[in-house]
Motif scaffolding. Structure first.
Motif, mmCIF file in Angstrom:
data_model
loop_
_atom_site.group_PDB
_atom_site.id
_atom_site.type_symbol
_atom_site.label_atom_id
_atom_site.label_comp_id
_atom_site.label_asym_id
_atom_site.label_seq_id
_atom_site.Cartn_x
_atom_site.Cartn_y
_atom_site.Cartn_z
ATOM 1 N N LYS A 27 0.817 -1.210 0.000
ATOM 2 C CA LYS A 27 0.000 0.000 0.000
ATOM 3 C C LYS A 27 0.851 1.261 0.000
ATOM 4 O O LYS A 27 1.905 1.313 0.639
ATOM 5 C CB LYS A 27 -0.935 0.015 1.204
ATOM 6 N N PRO A 28 0.408 2.318 -0.704
ATOM 7 C CA PRO A 28 1.068 3.622 -0.608
ATOM 8 C C PRO A 28 0.575 4.364 0.640
ATOM 9 O O PRO A 28 -0.236 3.840 1.401
ATOM 10 C CB PRO A 28 0.618 4.326 -1.888
ATOM 11 N N SER A 29 1.060 5.568 0.821
ATOM 12 C CA SER A 29 0.590 6.415 1.922
ATOM 13 C C SER A 29 -0.149 7.610 1.334
ATOM 14 O O SER A 29 0.058 7.986 0.175
ATOM 15 C CB SER A 29 1.758 6.899 2.778
ATOM 16 N N ILE A 30 -1.013 8.210 2.137
ATOM 17 C CA ILE A 30 -1.762 9.388 1.702
ATOM 18 C C ILE A 30 -1.719 10.426 2.813
ATOM 19 O O ILE A 30 -1.797 10.093 4.002
ATOM 20 C CB ILE A 30 -3.220 9.019 1.332
ATOM 21 N N SER A 31 -1.566 11.689 2.426
ATOM 22 C CA SER A 31 -1.523 12.784 3.393
ATOM 23 C C SER A 31 -2.123 14.027 2.759
ATOM 24 O O SER A 31 -2.279 14.105 1.532
ATOM 25 C CB SER A 31 -0.085 13.063 3.846
ATOM 26 N N SER A 50 4.757 6.450 -2.553
ATOM 27 C CA SER A 50 5.150 5.050 -2.411
ATOM 28 C C SER A 50 6.627 4.887 -2.714
ATOM 29 O O SER A 50 7.207 5.635 -3.504
ATOM 30 C CB SER A 50 4.333 4.160 -3.351
ATOM 31 N N GLU A 51 7.232 3.881 -2.083
ATOM 32 C CA GLU A 51 8.613 3.523 -2.385
ATOM 33 C C GLU A 51 8.692 2.675 -3.658
ATOM 34 O O GLU A 51 9.764 2.508 -4.224
ATOM 35 C CB GLU A 51 9.225 2.749 -1.218
ATOM 36 N N HIS A 76 13.138 12.456 -5.235
ATOM 37 C CA HIS A 76 14.287 11.934 -4.500
ATOM 38 C C HIS A 76 14.369 12.649 -3.158
ATOM 39 O O HIS A 76 14.578 13.850 -3.097
ATOM 40 C CB HIS A 76 15.578 12.151 -5.290
ATOM 41 N N ALA A 77 14.181 11.891 -2.109
ATOM 42 C CA ALA A 77 14.308 12.429 -0.748
ATOM 43 C C ALA A 77 15.101 11.421 0.067
ATOM 44 O O ALA A 77 14.584 10.753 0.950
ATOM 45 C CB ALA A 77 12.933 12.672 -0.143
ATOM 46 N N GLY A 78 16.378 11.313 -0.247
ATOM 47 C CA GLY A 78 17.204 10.275 0.346
ATOM 48 C C GLY A 78 17.113 8.999 -0.468
ATOM 49 O O GLY A 78 18.085 8.485 -0.998
ATOM 50 N N LEU A 79 15.889 8.477 -0.629
ATOM 51 C CA LEU A 79 15.611 7.324 -1.471
ATOM 52 C C LEU A 79 14.610 7.733 -2.538
ATOM 53 O O LEU A 79 13.815 8.650 -2.335
ATOM 54 C CB LEU A 79 15.040 6.173 -0.629
ATOM 55 N N PRO A 80 14.606 7.084 -3.702
ATOM 56 C CA PRO A 80 13.634 7.446 -4.742
ATOM 57 C C PRO A 80 12.223 7.025 -4.355
ATOM 58 O O PRO A 80 12.008 5.926 -3.842
ATOM 59 C CB PRO A 80 14.134 6.680 -5.972
ATOM 60 N N TYR A 81 11.265 7.900 -4.568
ATOM 61 C CA TYR A 81 9.856 7.628 -4.321
ATOM 62 C C TYR A 81 9.067 8.017 -5.566
ATOM 63 O O TYR A 81 9.518 8.818 -6.385
ATOM 64 C CB TYR A 81 9.329 8.438 -3.134
ATOM 65 N N THR A 82 7.874 7.454 -5.676
ATOM 66 C CA THR A 82 6.936 7.927 -6.688
ATOM 67 C C THR A 82 5.781 8.611 -5.974
ATOM 68 O O THR A 82 5.370 8.193 -4.882
ATOM 69 C CB THR A 82 6.417 6.773 -7.559
ATOM 70 N N GLN A 83 5.250 9.656 -6.598
ATOM 71 C CA GLN A 83 4.239 10.483 -5.941
ATOM 72 C C GLN A 83 3.302 11.083 -6.962
ATOM 73 O O GLN A 83 3.684 11.349 -8.104
ATOM 74 C CB GLN A 83 4.916 11.602 -5.142
#
Length: 287
Positions: A27-31, A50-51, A76-83
């Motif tokens: 699952k991704p996260s939502i905010s 999501s990672e 990219h915030a330390g590790l690559p994420y998709t958003q």
């Protein structure tokens, strides 16, 4: 309203009610930014993150059949994420509700990730604001019992207490009438530094749970004293690592010194006993 793209499935290749698979991926996260509590006419952005290297994110609102989708962007915030960022430009009561998001790959459009944890988007300012107070005033001493009171002229079904910096609010149902005023009491327990902060309260009705009143005036609660008593609500206070009180340091040093003194006394006694034995043995040989 939502300036988004409706998710349209072509033909029978992906029937939402029959062949759609969810939970294939993590699952991704939502905010919500800047907040999940939104004033009418204001804007809010829902972030799906999501990672995993998803190609798109799908946003779903509870109670409606339409879905919304946006292509994923790599950050990219330390590790690559998709958003993906879903924007509500002008908040109205119809936009309020519970949202979840999913991730998907373009090669497998009928296979979605597990749903994110739900996020409630609430519209405020629908009713007259309540008031928030504490019997002991905004400054309390560590160790004292603290209770916050939220009151209003309107008989709300629920009162919501929120603290700045916390993602969730704490609500209470029921009320007590006193001279035409309706109120609830929120016991925080024994005060400690953790309880300090900025509080607000809201009111709402059961029939429209996503429509809240205007927020009460801010209550800045300060806790004086240094006694880190564990908090009963809503968490536990732990002093930062590396911080110790002077008495603790002195007690620790005293214990070390006493232990060293005892060890040296035993060692000297043992050495003296051996020396005396050697001396006596030498005397016996002479005689």
């Amino acid at each position: 309203p939502l300036p988004l793209i409706f998710l349209m499935m072509q033909g029978d290749t992906c029937n939402l009610t029959v062949s759609l698979l969810s939970g294939v991926f993590t699952k991704p996260s939502i905010s919500a930014h800047p907040s999940s509590l939104v004033h009418p006419g204001s804007s809010v952005t829902l972030h799906c993150l999501s990672e995993l290297d998803f190609d798109k994110f799908i946003l779903h609102k509870k109670g409606i059949t339409q879905h919304f989708q946006l292509p994923a962007k790599i950050i990219h915030a330390g590790l690559p994420y998709t958003q993906a960022n879903f924007s509500i430009d002008t908040m109205t009561p119809t936009d309020a509700g519970t949202y979840t998001c999913y991730g998907s790959l373009s090669h497998y459009p009928c296979e979605w990730s597990a749903p994110s944890d739900p996020l409630d988007i609430v519209i405020t300012g629908q009713y007259q604001k309540p008031s928030l107070s504490t019997q002991m005033g905004p400054m309390v001493g560590s160790g004292e019992n603290v209770t916050l009171s939220c009151s209003s002229k309107t008989p709300f079904d629920k009162y919501h207490l929120s603290r700045e910096g916390e993602a969730r609010d704490h609500w209470l149902s029921g009320w007590q009438s006193h001279n035409g005023t309706f109120q609830v009491h929120v016991p925080l327990g024994t005060a400690n530094p953790f309880h300090g902060g900025t509080y607000r309260c809201y009111g709402s009705f059961k029939g429209s749970p996503y429509e809240w009143s205007s927020p009460s005036d801010l209550l800045n609660l300060s806790v004086t004293g240094e006694d880190p008593i564990p908090a009963a609500y809503p968490g536990t206070y732990c002093p930062p690592q590396g911080q110790y009180h002077k008495p603790d340091i002195l007690i620790g040093l005293s214990g070390v010194i006493i232990s060293i003194g005892i060890f040296l006394s035993v060692l000297i006694g043992y050495w003296c006993s051996i020396k005396n034995r050697k001396s006596k043995t030498g005397e016996d040989n002479i005689t």
